[in-house]
Design a protein around this motif. Structure first.
Motif, PDB file in Angstrom:
ATOM      1  N   THR A 100      -3.483  -2.534   1.778  1.00 16.18           N
ATOM      2  CA  THR A 100      -4.945  -2.711   1.733  1.00 16.18           C
ATOM      3  C   THR A 100      -5.657  -1.776   2.697  1.00 16.18           C
ATOM      4  O   THR A 100      -6.898  -1.767   2.748  1.00 16.18           O
ATOM      5  CB  THR A 100      -5.344  -4.157   2.101  1.00 16.18           C
ATOM      6  N   TYR A 101      -4.897  -0.970   3.484  1.00 16.84           N
ATOM      7  CA  TYR A 101      -5.530  -0.104   4.481  1.00 16.84           C
ATOM      8  C   TYR A 101      -6.492   0.849   3.776  1.00 16.84           C
ATOM      9  O   TYR A 101      -6.103   1.559   2.833  1.00 16.84           O
ATOM     10  CB  TYR A 101      -4.477   0.673   5.269  1.00 16.84           C
ATOM     11  N   PRO A 102      -7.758   0.897   4.224  1.00 16.68           N
ATOM     12  CA  PRO A 102      -8.789   1.576   3.423  1.00 16.68           C
ATOM     13  C   PRO A 102      -9.020   3.060   3.696  1.00 16.68           C
ATOM     14  O   PRO A 102      -9.694   3.723   2.902  1.00 16.68           O
ATOM     15  CB  PRO A 102     -10.054   0.793   3.792  1.00 16.68           C
ATOM     16  N   TYR A 103      -8.495   3.601   4.799  1.00 15.64           N
ATOM     17  CA  TYR A 103      -8.896   4.950   5.210  1.00 15.64           C
ATOM     18  C   TYR A 103      -7.781   5.964   4.981  1.00 15.64           C
ATOM     19  O   TYR A 103      -6.810   6.037   5.749  1.00 15.64           O
ATOM     20  CB  TYR A 103      -9.310   4.954   6.683  1.00 15.64           C
ATOM     21  N   TRP A 104      -7.921   6.739   3.913  1.00 13.35           N
ATOM     22  CA  TRP A 104      -6.940   7.760   3.565  1.00 13.35           C
ATOM     23  C   TRP A 104      -7.642   9.029   3.109  1.00 13.35           C
ATOM     24  O   TRP A 104      -8.631   8.976   2.377  1.00 13.35           O
ATOM     25  CB  TRP A 104      -6.052   7.279   2.409  1.00 13.35           C
ATOM     26  N   ASN A 105      -7.122  10.179   3.545  1.00 11.56           N
ATOM     27  CA  ASN A 105      -7.469  11.419   2.853  1.00 11.56           C
ATOM     28  C   ASN A 105      -6.717  11.404   1.537  1.00 11.56           C
ATOM     29  O   ASN A 105      -5.514  11.097   1.507  1.00 11.56           O
ATOM     30  CB  ASN A 105      -7.057  12.645   3.676  1.00 11.56           C
ATOM     31  N   GLN A 106      -7.428  11.727   0.466  1.00 15.01           N
ATOM     32  CA  GLN A 106      -6.824  11.636  -0.856  1.00 15.01           C
ATOM     33  C   GLN A 106      -6.852  12.970  -1.591  1.00 15.01           C
ATOM     34  O   GLN A 106      -7.653  13.861  -1.277  1.00 15.01           O
ATOM     35  CB  GLN A 106      -7.552  10.578  -1.695  1.00 15.01           C
ATOM     36  N   SER A 107      -5.995  13.092  -2.568  1.00 13.76           N
ATOM     37  CA  SER A 107      -6.001  14.258  -3.441  1.00 13.76           C
ATOM     38  C   SER A 107      -7.192  14.164  -4.389  1.00 13.76           C
ATOM     39  O   SER A 107      -7.868  13.121  -4.473  1.00 13.76           O
ATOM     40  CB  SER A 107      -4.701  14.326  -4.243  1.00 13.76           C
ATOM     41  N   GLY A 129      -7.099  11.189  -6.483  1.00  9.62           N
ATOM     42  CA  GLY A 129      -7.161   9.868  -5.857  1.00  9.62           C
ATOM     43  C   GLY A 129      -5.853   9.364  -5.286  1.00  9.62           C
ATOM     44  O   GLY A 129      -5.735   8.170  -4.968  1.00  9.62           O
ATOM     45  N   ILE A 130      -4.873  10.229  -5.111  1.00 11.44           N
ATOM     46  CA  ILE A 130      -3.593   9.821  -4.530  1.00 11.44           C
ATOM     47  C   ILE A 130      -3.684   9.879  -3.010  1.00 11.44           C
ATOM     48  O   ILE A 130      -4.168  10.855  -2.444  1.00 11.44           O
ATOM     49  CB  ILE A 130      -2.463  10.749  -5.026  1.00 11.44           C
ATOM     50  N   ASN A 131      -3.224   8.818  -2.349  1.00  8.10           N
ATOM     51  CA  ASN A 131      -3.242   8.787  -0.884  1.00  8.10           C
ATOM     52  C   ASN A 131      -2.333   9.859  -0.306  1.00  8.10           C
ATOM     53  O   ASN A 131      -1.206  10.046  -0.763  1.00  8.10           O
ATOM     54  CB  ASN A 131      -2.799   7.420  -0.369  1.00  8.10           C
ATOM     55  N   LEU A 132      -2.842  10.550   0.739  1.00  8.89           N
ATOM     56  CA  LEU A 132      -2.075  11.615   1.374  1.00  8.89           C
ATOM     57  C   LEU A 132      -1.824  11.322   2.850  1.00  8.89           C
ATOM     58  O   LEU A 132      -0.690  11.132   3.276  1.00  8.89           O
ATOM     59  CB  LEU A 132      -2.820  12.950   1.233  1.00  8.89           C
ATOM     60  N   TYR A 133      -2.908  11.283   3.656  1.00  3.49           N
ATOM     61  CA  TYR A 133      -2.812  11.116   5.103  1.00  3.49           C
ATOM     62  C   TYR A 133      -3.797  10.045   5.566  1.00  3.49           C
ATOM     63  O   TYR A 133      -4.983  10.104   5.216  1.00  3.49           O
ATOM     64  CB  TYR A 133      -3.125  12.441   5.820  1.00  3.49           C
ATOM     65  N   PRO A 134      -3.346   9.080   6.362  1.00  2.00           N
ATOM     66  CA  PRO A 134      -4.265   8.042   6.845  1.00  2.00           C
ATOM     67  C   PRO A 134      -5.120   8.546   8.002  1.00  2.00           C
ATOM     68  O   PRO A 134      -4.744   9.477   8.716  1.00  2.00           O
ATOM     69  CB  PRO A 134      -3.316   6.932   7.317  1.00  2.00           C
ATOM     70  N   HIS A 135      -6.269   7.939   8.167  1.00  2.00           N
ATOM     71  CA  HIS A 135      -7.129   8.216   9.315  1.00  2.00           C
ATOM     72  C   HIS A 135      -7.818   6.915   9.699  1.00  2.00           C
ATOM     73  O   HIS A 135      -7.437   5.835   9.210  1.00  2.00           O
ATOM     74  CB  HIS A 135      -8.130   9.337   9.009  1.00  2.00           C
ATOM     75  N   PHE A 136      -8.803   6.971  10.579  1.00  2.00           N
ATOM     76  CA  PHE A 136      -9.420   5.751  11.096  1.00  2.00           C
ATOM     77  C   PHE A 136     -10.887   5.613  10.709  1.00  2.00           C
ATOM     78  O   PHE A 136     -11.668   4.969  11.403  1.00  2.00           O
ATOM     79  CB  PHE A 136      -9.254   5.689  12.620  1.00  2.00           C
ATOM     80  N   GLY A 137     -11.262   6.208   9.610  1.00  2.00           N
ATOM     81  CA  GLY A 137     -12.624   6.067   9.131  1.00  2.00           C
ATOM     82  C   GLY A 137     -13.559   7.077   9.757  1.00  2.00           C
ATOM     83  O   GLY A 137     -13.199   7.844  10.655  1.00  2.00           O
ATOM     84  N   ASN A 138     -14.768   7.072   9.271  1.00  2.00           N
ATOM     85  CA  ASN A 138     -15.804   7.956   9.805  1.00  2.00           C
ATOM     86  C   ASN A 138     -16.076   7.604  11.254  1.00  2.00           C
ATOM     87  O   ASN A 138     -16.293   6.446  11.587  1.00  2.00           O
ATOM     88  CB  ASN A 138     -17.079   7.810   8.968  1.00  2.00           C
ATOM     89  N   ARG A 139     -16.059   8.616  12.120  1.00  2.00           N
ATOM     90  CA  ARG A 139     -16.211   8.368  13.558  1.00  2.00           C
ATOM     91  C   ARG A 139     -17.508   7.646  13.889  1.00  2.00           C
ATOM     92  O   ARG A 139     -17.575   6.835  14.804  1.00  2.00           O
ATOM     93  CB  ARG A 139     -16.137   9.692  14.327  1.00  2.00           C
ATOM     94  N   ASN A 140     -18.570   7.936  13.140  1.00  4.55           N
ATOM     95  CA  ASN A 140     -19.862   7.288  13.405  1.00  4.55           C
ATOM     96  C   ASN A 140     -19.930   5.884  12.828  1.00  4.55           C
ATOM     97  O   ASN A 140     -20.887   5.155  13.048  1.00  4.55           O
ATOM     98  CB  ASN A 140     -20.997   8.140  12.817  1.00  4.55           C
ATOM     99  N   ASN A 141     -18.913   5.533  12.071  1.00  7.44           N
ATOM    100  CA  ASN A 141     -18.930   4.240  11.402  1.00  7.44           C
ATOM    101  C   ASN A 141     -17.844   3.309  11.930  1.00  7.44           C
ATOM    102  O   ASN A 141     -18.110   2.188  12.349  1.00  7.44           O
ATOM    103  CB  ASN A 141     -18.771   4.447   9.888  1.00  7.44           C
TER     104      ASN A 141
END
Length: 333
Positions: free
Chosen positions: A254-261, A264-276
Motif C-alpha cells: 500500500t506504500y504510496p510514493y514511487w517513481n514509476q515508468s 505505471g510500473i513501480n521503479l524506485y520508492p521515495h518519501f513524497g513531495n518535500r513540501n507535502n
C-alpha cells in the motif's frame, strides 16, 4: 564492512584510471587508444575491464568511452558489470538542470531585490567560487545485472524488482548481514540468492558513496549526526523498505510514493513531495520500519561507510584532485 571496503577499493581504482577518459571527447571512435587506457588500471584488474563508446552528452557528433568492470558471471543470466560513469551520466546532467532552475526560481521570487537575490545565490557557491553541487555524481556508477531482471521481472534492477527478488529468494536476516557489510556469499548455496544479495550489496554501496553529508554527495534523510539524535547510514533507506516488505507485505504493497515508468510500473520508492510529506512527516505506520535503524545501541557496531578506515578522506582527496562536473563550467549566477 568487508564487502563495502572491497567495492570502495575497486571504485577508487576505476576512478583513478578512467576519470579523465569518461570526460574526454573524440571526433572519431578510432581516435581513442583503449589499450593505453587499460594499462592505467592495476594489472590484476585488467582482465575484467572492457570499454564501450557513447555519443557525447556535451557535444554533437563527438564520442566518449566508459569502462565496464565484470563483477560476476552468472551461468543463467550472463555477466554482471559495473559501468563507471562519473559526470558523463544522467545524474550529473540532472544536478546541473536542477541548479539552473533553482537560480531562475530565486530571481523570480525576489524580483528586483538584487541584495536578496545575491544573498540567496551566494549560498550556492564554495569559497573558491565554484558551485557546491558541481562535484556531486563524481563517483556515479551503474550495476548491469545481465539478463536476470529482464528475464525474471521484465525490467531492470530497480529497487522495486530487487525487493521482489530478495523476498522470493533470500531472508531478512541475510539482507541484514549484507546491510552490515558482512561477506556471507561463500556460505550461500542458492545461485539466485547470491545474485539477489550481490545486487543489494552494490545498490547499498551506491547509496553510501553518492548520498550523505559531504559536499560531493547528494542529500539524504539517513545521516549520522549525534547533535540531532540521528544514527542512520545512507543505506538505511533501502533497509527500511526491505524491513517493511518482510514484516508486513500487505502494508508494503500500500506504500504510496514511487517513481514509476510511463506505463505505471513501480521503479524506485521515495518519501513524497518535500513540501507535502517528506520523510519527517511520513505516516508512522511506514516510518517505524526506518526508525528501527536509528538505534545507536542495537546497531552501534554498524557504521556509515565513510566513517570506516579513513575512506572519507580518501574520497575527498580524489574529488579535490579531479575536475568538476563539465556542465557547470560555464554556469554563472
Amino acid at each position: 564492512m568487508e564487502i563495502y571496503q572491497r567495492k570502495a577499493d575497486l571504485l577508487i581504482a576505476l576512478h583513478k584510471a578512467f576519470h579523465k577518459l569518461v570526460l574526454t571527447e573524440y571526433d572519431n571512435i578510432e581516435d581513442c587508444n583503449l589499450d593505453l587506457w587499460k594499462k592505467k588500471l592495476d594489472e590484476n584488474l585488467q582482465v575484467n575491464i572492457s570499454f564501450r563508446h557513447f555519443n557525447s552528452p556535451w557535444s554533437a557528433n563527438k564520442y566518449i568511452f566508459r569502462p565496464f568492470y565484470k563483477v560476476h558471471e552468472s551461468q543463467e543470466f550472463g555477466t554482471f558489470y559495473i559501468e563507471y560513469k562519473s559526470y558523463s551520466g544522467k545524474v550529473s546532467k540532472n544536478i546541473y538542470h536542477n541548479t539552473k532552475n533553482y537560480i531562475s526560481d530565486i530571481k523570480r521570487k525576489y524580483n528586483d531585490d538584487n541584495h536578496l537575490i545575491q544573498q540567496e545565490l551566494n549560498k550556492l557557491l564554495m569559497p573558491n567560487g565554484r558551485f557546491w553541487v558541481s562535484r556531486q555524481s563524481i563517483f556515479d556508477f551503474y550495476l548491469h545485472t545481465g539478463k536476470r531482471y529482464s528475464n525474471l521481472y521484465k525490467g531492470y534492477a530497480t529497487h522495486f524488482n530487487l525487493f521482489e527478488d530478495l523476498k522470493r529468494y533470500s531472508t531478512y536476516l541475510n539482507c541484514l548481514s549484507i546491510w552490515r557489510g558482512d561477506n556471507i556469499f561463500n556460505d550461500l548455496k542458492c545461485g539466485h540468492e547470491k545474485e539477489a544479495l550481490l545486487t543489494l550489496s552494490w545498490l547499498m554501496f551506491e547509496q553510501e558513496i553518492n548520498y550523505g553529508k559531504p559536499f560531493f554527495q547528494q542529500n539524504t534523510n539517513f545521516i549520522m549526526d549525534n547533535t540531532k539524535g540521528l544514527n542512520y547510514r545512507s543505506r538505511d533507506m533501502l533497509m527500511g523498505f526491505i524491513n517493511m516488505f518482510y514484516s508486513d507485505t500487505t502494508l508494503y504493497e500500500t506504500y504510496p510514493y514511487w517513481n514509476q515508468s510511463s506505463s505505471g510500473i513501480n521503479l524506485y520508492p521515495h518519501f513524497g513531495n518535500r513540501n507535502n510529506v517528506g520523510f519527517i512527516n511520513l505516516d508512522k505506520k511506514y516510518k517505524k520500519y526506518f526508525l528501527e535503524f536509528n538505534n545507536d545501541q542495537k546497531y552501534k557496531d554498524v557504521y556509515p561507510f565513510m566513517k570506516v578506515n579513513g575512506y572519507l578522506g580518501k574520497f575527498i582527496k580524489l574529488v579535490n584532485e579531479s575536475n568538476q562536473n563539465p556542465y557547470f563550467n560555464n554556469l554563472t549566477l
